[in-house]
Design a protein around this motif. Structure first.
Motif, short mmCIF file in Angstrom:
data_model
loop_
_atom_site.label_atom_id
_atom_site.label_comp_id
_atom_site.label_asym_id
_atom_site.label_seq_id
_atom_site.Cartn_x
_atom_site.Cartn_y
_atom_site.Cartn_z
N ILE A 1 9.91 52.28 36.90
CA ILE A 1 9.35 53.34 36.04
C ILE A 1 10.34 54.49 35.90
O ILE A 1 10.54 55.04 34.81
CB ILE A 1 8.00 53.81 36.59
CG1 ILE A 1 6.98 52.66 36.53
CG2 ILE A 1 7.48 55.01 35.80
CD1 ILE A 1 5.65 52.98 37.18
N ARG A 2 10.98 54.85 37.00
CA ARG A 2 11.97 55.93 36.94
C ARG A 2 13.13 55.56 36.01
O ARG A 2 13.60 56.39 35.25
CB ARG A 2 12.52 56.24 38.33
CG ARG A 2 11.55 56.96 39.25
CD ARG A 2 12.22 57.41 40.55
NE ARG A 2 13.04 58.60 40.33
CZ ARG A 2 14.35 58.60 40.12
NH1 ARG A 2 15.03 57.46 40.11
NH2 ARG A 2 15.00 59.73 39.93
N GLN A 3 13.59 54.31 36.11
CA GLN A 3 14.69 53.89 35.26
C GLN A 3 14.29 53.91 33.79
O GLN A 3 15.09 54.28 32.93
CB GLN A 3 15.15 52.48 35.65
CG GLN A 3 16.35 52.00 34.83
CD GLN A 3 16.93 50.70 35.35
OE1 GLN A 3 16.66 50.30 36.47
NE2 GLN A 3 17.73 50.04 34.54
N THR A 4 13.06 53.50 33.50
CA THR A 4 12.59 53.53 32.12
C THR A 4 12.61 54.95 31.57
O THR A 4 13.05 55.19 30.44
CB THR A 4 11.16 52.96 32.04
OG1 THR A 4 11.17 51.58 32.46
CG2 THR A 4 10.63 53.04 30.61
N ILE A 5 12.14 55.89 32.37
CA ILE A 5 12.10 57.28 31.91
C ILE A 5 13.51 57.88 31.83
O ILE A 5 13.86 58.52 30.84
CB ILE A 5 11.22 58.12 32.86
CG1 ILE A 5 9.77 57.62 32.81
CG2 ILE A 5 11.27 59.60 32.48
CD1 ILE A 5 8.88 58.24 33.88
N ALA A 6 14.29 57.65 32.86
CA ALA A 6 15.60 58.30 32.94
C ALA A 6 16.63 57.69 31.99
O ALA A 6 17.39 58.41 31.33
CB ALA A 6 16.12 58.25 34.37
N LYS A 7 16.66 56.36 31.93
CA LYS A 7 17.72 55.68 31.17
C LYS A 7 17.24 55.02 29.89
O LYS A 7 18.04 54.55 29.09
CB LYS A 7 18.40 54.64 32.06
CG LYS A 7 19.07 55.25 33.28
CD LYS A 7 19.79 54.19 34.10
CE LYS A 7 20.48 54.82 35.32
NZ LYS A 7 21.18 53.79 36.13
N GLY A 8 15.93 54.96 29.71
CA GLY A 8 15.41 54.37 28.48
C GLY A 8 15.40 52.85 28.52
O GLY A 8 15.89 52.21 29.46
N ARG A 9 14.85 52.27 27.46
CA ARG A 9 14.80 50.82 27.32
C ARG A 9 15.05 50.46 25.85
O ARG A 9 14.75 51.24 24.95
CB ARG A 9 13.43 50.26 27.73
CG ARG A 9 13.01 50.54 29.16
CD ARG A 9 13.79 49.71 30.15
NE ARG A 9 13.29 49.90 31.52
CZ ARG A 9 13.79 49.28 32.59
NH1 ARG A 9 14.81 48.45 32.44
NH2 ARG A 9 13.29 49.51 33.78
N HIS A 10 15.56 49.27 25.64
CA HIS A 10 15.75 48.76 24.28
C HIS A 10 15.31 47.30 24.26
O HIS A 10 16.04 46.42 24.70
CB HIS A 10 17.20 48.89 23.83
CG HIS A 10 17.41 48.47 22.41
ND1 HIS A 10 18.66 48.40 21.84
CD2 HIS A 10 16.54 48.08 21.45
CE1 HIS A 10 18.55 48.00 20.58
NE2 HIS A 10 17.26 47.78 20.33
N GLY A 11 14.11 47.06 23.75
CA GLY A 11 13.59 45.70 23.65
C GLY A 11 13.74 45.18 22.24
O GLY A 11 13.44 45.88 21.27
#
Length: 309
Positions: free
Chosen positions: A264-274
């Motif tokens: 969850i932290r990585q999603t918030i901090a670094k974002g995601r691209h699906g």
């Protein structure tokens, strides 16, 4: 193929054919001084003799026929560099011809399902069988043979749809694909509230599926203000998300990229691209429709009949 390579191939083919013809002619000749066919002086064990008899004429003629056939084959089919064969045959043309024949057979197979509604196809066992086969060939690589997905690849058997779960929305997803982008908020949040800002937002996001937990959670309380300032544009004030842009519902407890604190932290901090690839060009609309019907059926099982019926 360049002209230089073309001439190289032509010369190599001519040299090989000429060499075979010369070798056949040279070895078939009898010369003065050759031993008689019945007398070679090669004798073993007193009565085993190696003769010097030539090959039968019919056998020699078969070699010549083979050489003539090879020359004719190269003239009829393209086998001499860039020179086109007399027949006009090409592997590309043969492929196109066979593909057209197979496409015609496929069109005949799928014609009964053209433009039929997704929910109607989902109620047709024959259509579902075809849809499952198409899914297995094109979609199972990412979503799994059971369609339950994996980290970063949605589970298609539940009732959670980030882009909407209506038949039309599912068909649109299959045909044209989706691009889901979660921006990297780490630098922005850190600038707003210090190095713990991402942890605050992560803690608050977790409470969206457990509202009562917010009362006694200091980090989540700090994260709410940050959420309201950065995340509501996509996920909404209550965290319900927005299917129009693929923003997930944060209140359902489903985490596409994992529910661990680090994920969850990585999603918030670094974002995601699906990215969901578009399959319109690969499948065509009818096959995409059958695959969408199968996917829709996975989360819309027919109601079981009453025992009294």
């Amino acid at each position: 193929m360049g002209n230089g390579w073309s001439w190289y191939v032509i010369a190599l083919v001519a040299l090989n054919i000429g060499g075979c013809a010369w070798l056949l002619w040279w070895t078939a000749k009898r010369r003065p001084g050759d031993p008689k066919p019945e007398d070679t002086s090669h004798v073993w064990d007193g009565n085993l003799t190696e003769y010097n008899k030539p090959l039968p004429k019919w056998w020699i003629n078969l070699f010549w026929i083979t050489i003539v056939f090879g020359i004719g084959y190269l003239i009829w089919y393209p086998g001499l560099g860039n020179l086109h064969g007399y027949a006009g045959w090409t592997s590309q043309g043969e492929h196109a011809k066979q593909k057209a024949a197979y496409d015609a057979r496929l069109d005949e197979t799928f014609a009964p399902y053209r433009n039929r509604p997704i929910d109607a196809l989902a109620a047709d066992p024959a259509a579902l069988k075809l849809g499952r086969s198409i899914f297995g060939n094109t979609c199972a690589t990412c979503h799994g043979s059971s369609a339950q997905g994996a980290t970063g690849y949605p589970n298609l058997t539940d009732d959670i749809w980030h882009w909407g779960g209506s038949p039309d929305r599912i068909l649109e997803t299959v045909l044209d694909g989706r691009e889901g982008v979660m921006p990297a908020w780490g630098p922005t949040l850190t600038g707003m509230a210090g190095e713990n800002a991402v942890d605050y937002v992560a803690a608050y996001v977790r409470t969206l599926s457990q509202p009562d937990a917010l009362r006694n959670d200091y980090m989540a309380a700090q994260g709410k203000a940050l959420y309201d300032g950065t995340c509501v544009a996509c996920h909404g004030p209550a965290g319900k998300g927005d299917p129009a842009m693929g923003a997930p519902d944060l209140t359902d407890g489903y985490w596409l990229y994992g529910d661990s604190n680090d994920a969850i932290r990585q999603t918030i901090a670094k974002g995601r691209h699906g990215s969901m690839p578009a399959h319109r060009a690969l499948l065509g609309e009818t096959r995409a429709r059958l695959a969408a019907a199968y996917v829709w059926s996975l989360s819309h099982k027919p109601a079981a009949p009453n025992k009294g019926d």
